[in-house]
Design a protein around this motif. Structure first.
Motif, PDB file in Angstrom:
ATOM      1  N   GLU A  33      58.196  86.347  18.282  1.00 25.00           N
ATOM      2  CA  GLU A  33      57.381  86.598  17.085  1.00 25.00           C
ATOM      3  C   GLU A  33      56.261  85.767  16.647  1.00 25.00           C
ATOM      4  O   GLU A  33      55.333  85.899  15.731  1.00 25.00           O
ATOM      5  N   LEU A  34      55.822  84.833  17.805  1.00 25.04           N
ATOM      6  CA  LEU A  34      54.678  83.980  17.757  1.00 25.04           C
ATOM      7  C   LEU A  34      53.333  84.492  17.377  1.00 25.04           C
ATOM      8  O   LEU A  34      52.513  84.041  16.381  1.00 25.04           O
ATOM      9  N   LYS A  35      53.223  85.654  18.067  1.00 22.74           N
ATOM     10  CA  LYS A  35      51.905  86.426  17.676  1.00 22.74           C
ATOM     11  C   LYS A  35      51.776  86.860  16.471  1.00 22.74           C
ATOM     12  O   LYS A  35      50.500  86.412  15.667  1.00 22.74           O
ATOM     13  N   LYS A  36      52.998  87.321  15.682  1.00 20.94           N
ATOM     14  CA  LYS A  36      52.784  87.679  14.473  1.00 20.94           C
ATOM     15  C   LYS A  36      52.649  86.497  13.411  1.00 20.94           C
ATOM     16  O   LYS A  36      52.016  86.462  12.218  1.00 20.94           O
ATOM     17  N   TYR A  37      53.407  85.349  13.757  1.00 21.98           N
ATOM     18  CA  TYR A  37      53.373  84.227  13.052  1.00 21.98           C
ATOM     19  C   TYR A  37      51.786  83.499  13.042  1.00 21.98           C
ATOM     20  O   TYR A  37      51.096  83.092  11.992  1.00 21.98           O
ATOM     21  N   VAL A  38      51.273  83.454  14.239  1.00 25.52           N
ATOM     22  CA  VAL A  38      49.691  83.048  14.371  1.00 25.52           C
ATOM     23  C   VAL A  38      48.942  83.984  13.475  1.00 25.52           C
ATOM     24  O   VAL A  38      48.113  83.420  12.699  1.00 25.52           O
ATOM     25  N   GLN A  39      49.157  84.998  13.454  1.00 27.70           N
ATOM     26  CA  GLN A  39      48.192  86.051  12.833  1.00 27.70           C
ATOM     27  C   GLN A  39      48.218  85.832  11.239  1.00 27.70           C
ATOM     28  O   GLN A  39      47.409  86.093  10.312  1.00 27.70           O
ATOM     29  N   GLU A  40      49.711  85.746  10.885  1.00 25.02           N
ATOM     30  CA  GLU A  40      49.788  85.536   9.417  1.00 25.02           C
ATOM     31  C   GLU A  40      49.393  84.405   9.011  1.00 25.02           C
ATOM     32  O   GLU A  40      48.497  84.286   8.013  1.00 25.02           O
ATOM     33  N   MET A  41      49.384  83.183   9.756  1.00 23.11           N
ATOM     34  CA  MET A  41      48.600  81.864   9.362  1.00 23.11           C
ATOM     35  C   MET A  41      47.261  81.895   9.342  1.00 23.11           C
ATOM     36  O   MET A  41      46.468  81.585   8.305  1.00 23.11           O
ATOM     37  N   ARG A  42      46.622  82.825  10.274  1.00 24.68           N
ATOM     38  CA  ARG A  42      45.022  82.867  10.504  1.00 24.68           C
ATOM     39  C   ARG A  42      44.728  83.989   8.937  1.00 24.68           C
ATOM     40  O   ARG A  42      43.804  83.475   8.372  1.00 24.68           O
ATOM     41  N   THR A  43      45.341  84.709   8.732  1.00 21.82           N
ATOM     42  CA  THR A  43      45.090  85.137   7.459  1.00 21.82           C
ATOM     43  C   THR A  43      45.296  84.729   6.265  1.00 21.82           C
ATOM     44  O   THR A  43      44.387  84.896   5.483  1.00 21.82           O
ATOM     45  N   ILE A  44      46.331  83.971   6.253  1.00 23.00           N
ATOM     46  CA  ILE A  44      46.137  82.849   4.850  1.00 23.00           C
ATOM     47  C   ILE A  44      45.071  82.040   4.696  1.00 23.00           C
ATOM     48  O   ILE A  44      44.593  82.089   3.653  1.00 23.00           O
ATOM     49  N   LEU A  45      44.856  81.459   5.909  1.00 20.69           N
ATOM     50  CA  LEU A  45      43.763  80.405   6.026  1.00 20.69           C
ATOM     51  C   LEU A  45      42.185  80.872   5.797  1.00 20.69           C
ATOM     52  O   LEU A  45      41.399  80.172   5.409  1.00 20.69           O
ATOM     53  N   THR A  46      42.122  82.177   6.000  1.00 22.34           N
ATOM     54  CA  THR A  46      40.751  82.871   5.844  1.00 22.34           C
ATOM     55  C   THR A  46      40.857  83.658   4.729  1.00 22.34           C
ATOM     56  O   THR A  46      39.748  84.032   4.251  1.00 22.34           O
ATOM     57  N   ASP A  47      41.796  83.694   3.691  1.00 19.50           N
ATOM     58  CA  ASP A  47      41.901  84.564   2.777  1.00 19.50           C
ATOM     59  C   ASP A  47      40.916  83.933   1.502  1.00 19.50           C
ATOM     60  O   ASP A  47      41.315  82.463   1.250  1.00 19.50           O
ATOM     61  N   GLU A  48      40.174  84.380   0.752  1.00 23.81           N
ATOM     62  CA  GLU A  48      39.563  83.801  -0.424  1.00 23.81           C
ATOM     63  C   GLU A  48      40.319  83.290  -1.466  1.00 23.81           C
ATOM     64  O   GLU A  48      39.898  82.414  -2.252  1.00 23.81           O
ATOM     65  N   ASN A  49      41.652  83.738  -1.480  1.00 25.26           N
ATOM     66  CA  ASN A  49      42.308  82.982  -2.547  1.00 25.26           C
ATOM     67  C   ASN A  49      43.081  81.838  -2.074  1.00 25.26           C
ATOM     68  O   ASN A  49      43.961  81.122  -2.763  1.00 25.26           O
ATOM     69  N   TRP A  50      42.965  81.408  -0.826  1.00 23.67           N
ATOM     70  CA  TRP A  50      43.413  80.226  -0.467  1.00 23.67           C
ATOM     71  C   TRP A  50      42.468  79.013  -0.769  1.00 23.67           C
ATOM     72  O   TRP A  50      41.538  78.771  -0.680  1.00 23.67           O
TER      73      TRP A  50
END
Length: 394
Positions: free
Chosen positions: A313-330
């Motif tokens: 699952e690491l690929k999914k975990y990394v992508q999910e973290m990238r999405t969170i950290l680049t989201d304007e709501n973060w």
């Protein structure tokens, strides 16, 4: 809910025979049946009769399922001294079925150390500094322990309430057998982290998280942004090139061999900690990291389960973290500290990610993957300054 730590007790179960093929430090010896009679350790040996070893055996007997099991010295160990500094915190309700856990290879009933807690899991943590000060939660990576922050804690304690803990499956925290109450998945770590933080910190906290557990901490923070003052990521997997486990870790996910290799303290602790950076660990420190694998098979089975989940699952975990950290709501102030001598995660793409996401990047040239182990005092001062500037608006 906290109780003072006591030395863990383990129990005898089934007899097993193993052969040693890995080089073992001369300082480690095997002790048969807890009788105190030490025998020299050869590169290949077996045990029979009165010298049989046991899964989850008494600490003095070793464990047999850990290939170099056995208490390495009759004197107080660095691991004992570290344990005395901490306490046990109960957090996160066990979801065990009540069925006794069995080992995945032979189907034999495991000892107490591998069983799920009857009610709430036990976490080991070390606190430093006044509880009246702002809390800083120090989260270790894979595979490591709270011990890795031993040089960071004294620096932060001057102005903060610093708390380093062992994840479930590591160090002195509970290590339930997978599929018997805890399966070592990202979502379980997120929800269990929430429970632990609620027990040890009342107000807002700053999070410091290292390596492959960064996705769990970031996901937790995204759900509870109102509770987070800062998040500091130490060599997190944030680029597409970071989506595969290094071979030193992925080997623990292999069928059958993964179960076997994860029981070898030298593979599970020494090799993983030294292969990801440029430094050798002192023997006293290495013995603290080996201790969970020397005293119980549970630590190895937990490592095996985590590695399997990460590999899948690491690929999914990394992508999910990238999405969170680049989201304007973060909205959480975020800093990435990068040890540039990391042999597991390439630095390529890290600068671009921080630039695009507008997160601060601090390079630590002489550190490897485990920044807090390699450059503890330097990192402690960096964390201290980051939080101080945010706290006082400097």
């Amino acid at each position: 809910m906290a109780t003072q730590a006591n030395t863990p007790s383990l129990c005898y179960t089934h007899k097993l025979q193993f052969f040693l093929h890995n080089p073992i430090p001369a300082s480690i010896s095997l002790v048969g049946n807890g009788r105190g009679q030490k025998k020299p350790l050869n590169l290949s040996c077996s045990s029979f009769g009165d010298d049989d070893y046991y899964i989850d055996a008494d600490y003095q007997a070793g464990d047999g399922f850990s290939f170099s099991g056995g208490k390495y010295s009759g004197e107080p160990s660095p691991s004992d001294e570290w344990f005395k500094q901490g306490k046990i915190v109960k957090a996160y309700t066990s979801l065990g079925s009540g069925e006794k856990a069995k080992d995945p290879i032979f189907g034999l009933a495991m000892g107490a150390d591998s069983q799920a807690a009857a009610d709430v899991f036990r976490w080991f943590c070390v606190e430093s500094g006044s509880a009246d000060n702002p809390s800083v939660i120090l989260i270790h990576g894979l595979p490591s322990q709270a011990y890795s922050y031993r040089k960071v804690l004294p620096i932060l304690s001057k102005a903060y309430h610093a708390i380093a803990f062992d994840w479930l499956g590591f160090g002195f925290s509970d290590k339930p057998q997978p599929k018997y109450g805890f399966d070592y998945t990202l979502n379980e770590y997120v929800t269990s982290l929430e429970s632990f933080i609620n027990e040890v910190a009342v107000g807002k906290v700053s999070l410091v998280v290292q390596g492959y557990f960064a996705p769990a901490a970031v996901k937790y923070a995204s759900i509870h942004q109102e509770k987070i003052d800062n998040i500091i990521l130490l060599n997190p997997p944030v680029t597409a090139k970071h989506a595969n486990l290094p071979s030193t870790l992925s080997v623990f996910s292999n069928f059958l061999l993964g179960e076997i290799f994860s029981q070898d303290p030298l593979r599970a602790s020494d090799k993983t900690l030294t292969s990801c950076g440029p430094y050798k660990i002192k023997e006293d420190d290495a013995m603290v990291y080996r201790n969970p694998y020397l005293t119980s098979g549970a630590a190895g089975f937990a490592l095996n389960a985590i590695s399997r989940d990460m590999k899948k699952e690491l690929k999914k975990y990394v992508q999910e973290m990238r999405t969170i950290l680049t989201d304007e709501n973060w909205k959480v102030p975020t800093t990435i500290c990068w040890g540039k001598r990391d042999r597991w995660l390439t630095y390529d793409g890290v600068e671009d990610f921080c630039k695009d996401s507008k997160h601060k990047l601090i390079e630590i040239p002489m550190a490897g993957h485990h920044v807090q182990e390699d450059r503890g005092e330097e990192l402690g001062q960096i964390i201290y300054d980051i939080i101080r500037k945010k706290r006082f608006g400097l």
